[in-house]
Design a protein around this motif. Structure first.
Motif, PDB file in Angstrom:
ATOM      1  N   SER A  58       0.819  -1.216   0.000  1.00 11.89           N
ATOM      2  CA  SER A  58       0.000   0.000   0.000  1.00 11.89           C
ATOM      3  C   SER A  58       0.848   1.260   0.000  1.00 11.89           C
ATOM      4  O   SER A  58       0.509   2.253  -0.647  1.00 11.89           O
TER       5      SER A  58
ATOM      6  N   VAL B 200       0.604   4.094  -3.063  1.00 12.89           N
ATOM      7  CA  VAL B 200       0.070   5.434  -2.853  1.00 12.89           C
ATOM      8  C   VAL B 200       0.392   6.322  -4.041  1.00 12.89           C
ATOM      9  O   VAL B 200      -0.385   7.205  -4.421  1.00 12.89           O
TER      10      VAL B 200
ATOM     11  N   ALA C 179       0.197   5.692  -7.003  1.00  9.96           N
ATOM     12  CA  ALA C 179      -0.764   5.509  -8.086  1.00  9.96           C
ATOM     13  C   ALA C 179      -2.090   6.217  -7.812  1.00  9.96           C
ATOM     14  O   ALA C 179      -2.900   6.373  -8.717  1.00  9.96           O
ATOM     15  N   THR C 180      -2.297   6.618  -6.580  1.00 12.79           N
ATOM     16  CA  THR C 180      -3.567   7.240  -6.208  1.00 12.79           C
ATOM     17  C   THR C 180      -3.439   8.689  -5.778  1.00 12.79           C
ATOM     18  O   THR C 180      -4.393   9.455  -5.890  1.00 12.79           O
ATOM     19  N   VAL C 181      -2.272   9.078  -5.260  1.00 15.57           N
ATOM     20  CA  VAL C 181      -2.062  10.452  -4.821  1.00 15.57           C
ATOM     21  C   VAL C 181      -1.153  11.162  -5.809  1.00 15.57           C
ATOM     22  O   VAL C 181       0.020  10.802  -5.946  1.00 15.57           O
TER      23      VAL C 181
ATOM     24  N   SER D 185      -3.737  10.075   1.928  1.00 11.86           N
ATOM     25  CA  SER D 185      -4.817  10.268   0.956  1.00 11.86           C
ATOM     26  C   SER D 185      -5.762  11.377   1.400  1.00 11.86           C
ATOM     27  O   SER D 185      -6.210  12.194   0.588  1.00 11.86           O
TER      28      SER D 185
ATOM     29  N   TYR E  42      -4.328  14.952   0.749  1.00 15.16           N
ATOM     30  CA  TYR E  42      -4.287  15.508  -0.600  1.00 15.16           C
ATOM     31  C   TYR E  42      -5.452  16.487  -0.768  1.00 15.16           C
ATOM     32  O   TYR E  42      -6.615  16.130  -0.575  1.00 15.16           O
TER      33      TYR E  42
ATOM     34  N   TYR F 277      -8.820  15.541  -2.311  1.00 10.88           N
ATOM     35  CA  TYR F 277      -9.532  14.362  -1.824  1.00 10.88           C
ATOM     36  C   TYR F 277     -10.277  14.667  -0.526  1.00 10.88           C
ATOM     37  O   TYR F 277     -11.465  14.919  -0.520  1.00 10.88           O
TER      38      TYR F 277
END
Length: 401
Positions: free
Chosen positions: A15, A19, A21-23, A50, A53, A56
């Protein structure tokens, strides 16, 4: 040490690396992120990053289990010179701040202990032992709420234990406890110290009060308690405003999203964790629980004194004050925290709670146990060995969290 183990050991969970890839912002330099930031991005920190950010925030219901304090720190510290938010900058700056707080907490514990016990030697021993807290190499060195909670709670206790005992000190302590609650919801339990300080302490130190003085103290205590729990109440009100009607928990008589999220997503509740499969977690937490329970038994005054000072504190104003009047309020706080951890929580978080500010009496008990040569060896061995083991487990993304 965490950086060394984090780069040397394979991670059970990816994970921290994913991160990026998502943040947005973590994809710029994979090697830099994986080498320096990922060892600190474990367990709940994945959520915190997350949430931090700016685009988000609290997007999902399960995220409402986390208080916004650490999220705000990560967000504020993540803005670089260009004005854009950078997750790598956010993590590394927060880690530096956390290191400073982790060294400040034992210093504050020393002063709080000295003021409560009038023993500089005992205070020094408790403070030095707390440097090797079970989470010293993991949660207390990573972007987590624990270092902030520990320092804020100790600052509040320092305000309360320092003479003279005034309304101003209670208000300052309430602000510190509010800051602690901003990072962890269990900060609401610190309000008990405000009640004790405003209503009980004057009687226990031999001060008689008129009706007007008593009513004035009661008003200040109610105000301070409200101030200290305000971050938790406001966060729940924020969730109600944005999610109700529609969410399942909105139909409850007390629409508190925190308890619903803990029950539904984290399986937290009375005896919910009592399964044979959780025996290893109970075993890992048992040294902290046993030391805390032993401290409650050893450091308390007699039960007769506890009962008399709890139920009839005004009678104490008619007799000479005894030494160490601070003892039983810390015992009560510790007993409540231990009961919560043992019966209604993921018991392994006792290892993260065992910070200088999370469990002050635990380190008083450790200082007491240190006086006995055999107990000293056991205590030193446990604190040093578990700090290393915990660092290895945390670096490899293995439980306990």
């Amino acid at each position: 040490m965490l950086l060394c183990f984090g780069n040397a050991l394979p991670s059970f969970d990816t994970s921290g690396s994913l991160v990026r890839a998502t943040v947005p912002g973590t994809e710029a330099d994979h090697a830099l992120w994986d080498r320096w930031a990922v060892p600190f991005v474990r367990w709940d920190t994945v959520y915190f990053l997350s949430l931090a950010y700016p685009a988000y925030g609290y997007m999902y219901e399960n995220m409402l289990a986390f208080q916004p304090g650490i999220v705000a720190i990560l967000r504020v510290l993540g803005f670089g010179y260009s004005g854009a938010w950078d997750p790598f900058v956010s993590v590394m700056r927060t880690v530096v701040l956390v290191q400073l707080l982790s060294w400040l907490a034992p210093w504050l514990l020393y002063h709080v202990t000295k003021q409560c016990t009038s023993s500089p030697r005992w205070a020094y021993r408790a403070a030095m032992l707390s440097v090797f807290a079970p989470a010293s190499a993991t949660s207390l060195t990573s972007p987590t709420p624990e270092p902030f909670f520990s320092v804020c709670s100790l600052l509040g206790l320092w305000c309360l234990t320092k003479e003279p005992y005034t309304h101003l000190r209670r208000i300052l302590a309430a602000l510190c406890f509010a800051a602690a609650t901003l990072f962890r919801a269990n900060g609401v339990f610190l309000a008990g110290f405000l009640v004790w300080h405003g209503l009980y302490l004057p009687w226990l130190t031999g001060h008689r009060r008129s009706v007007f003085q008593l009513l004035s103290a009661l008003f200040i205590v109610v105000f301070c308690v409200g101030l200290s729990v305000a971050p938790f109440v406001l966060s729940q009100a924020w969730a109600v405003e944005r999610m109700c009607p529609g969410a399942v928990w909105c139909t409850r008589s007390w629409p508190v999203v925190y308890t619903y999220v803990q029950e539904t997503y984290w399986d937290v509740g009375f005896l919910r964790y009592w399964h044979w499969a959780q025996l290893p977690n109970f075993a890992l937490a048992m040294p902290v629980l046993l030391l805390g329970a032993w401290g409650c038994y050893t450091l308390r005054p007699s039960w007769r004194i506890c009962l008399r000072e709890t139920l009839w504190p005004w009678r104490c104003a008619l007799s000479p004050p005894r030494r160490g009047v601070w003892d039983w309020v810390f015992v009560y706080h510790m007993m409540f925290v231990l009961a919560l951890l043992f019966f209604a929580s993921h018991v392994q978080i006792a290892l993260r709670f065992a910070t200088p500010g999370g469990m002050p009496l635990l380190w008083w008990a450790a200082a007491k146990a240190y006086e006995h040569p055999q107990r000293r060896r056991v205590l030193e061995g446990y604190l040093v060995m578990y700090s290393i083991i915990a660092c290895v487990l945390y670096a490899g993304f293995y439980p306990p969290a």
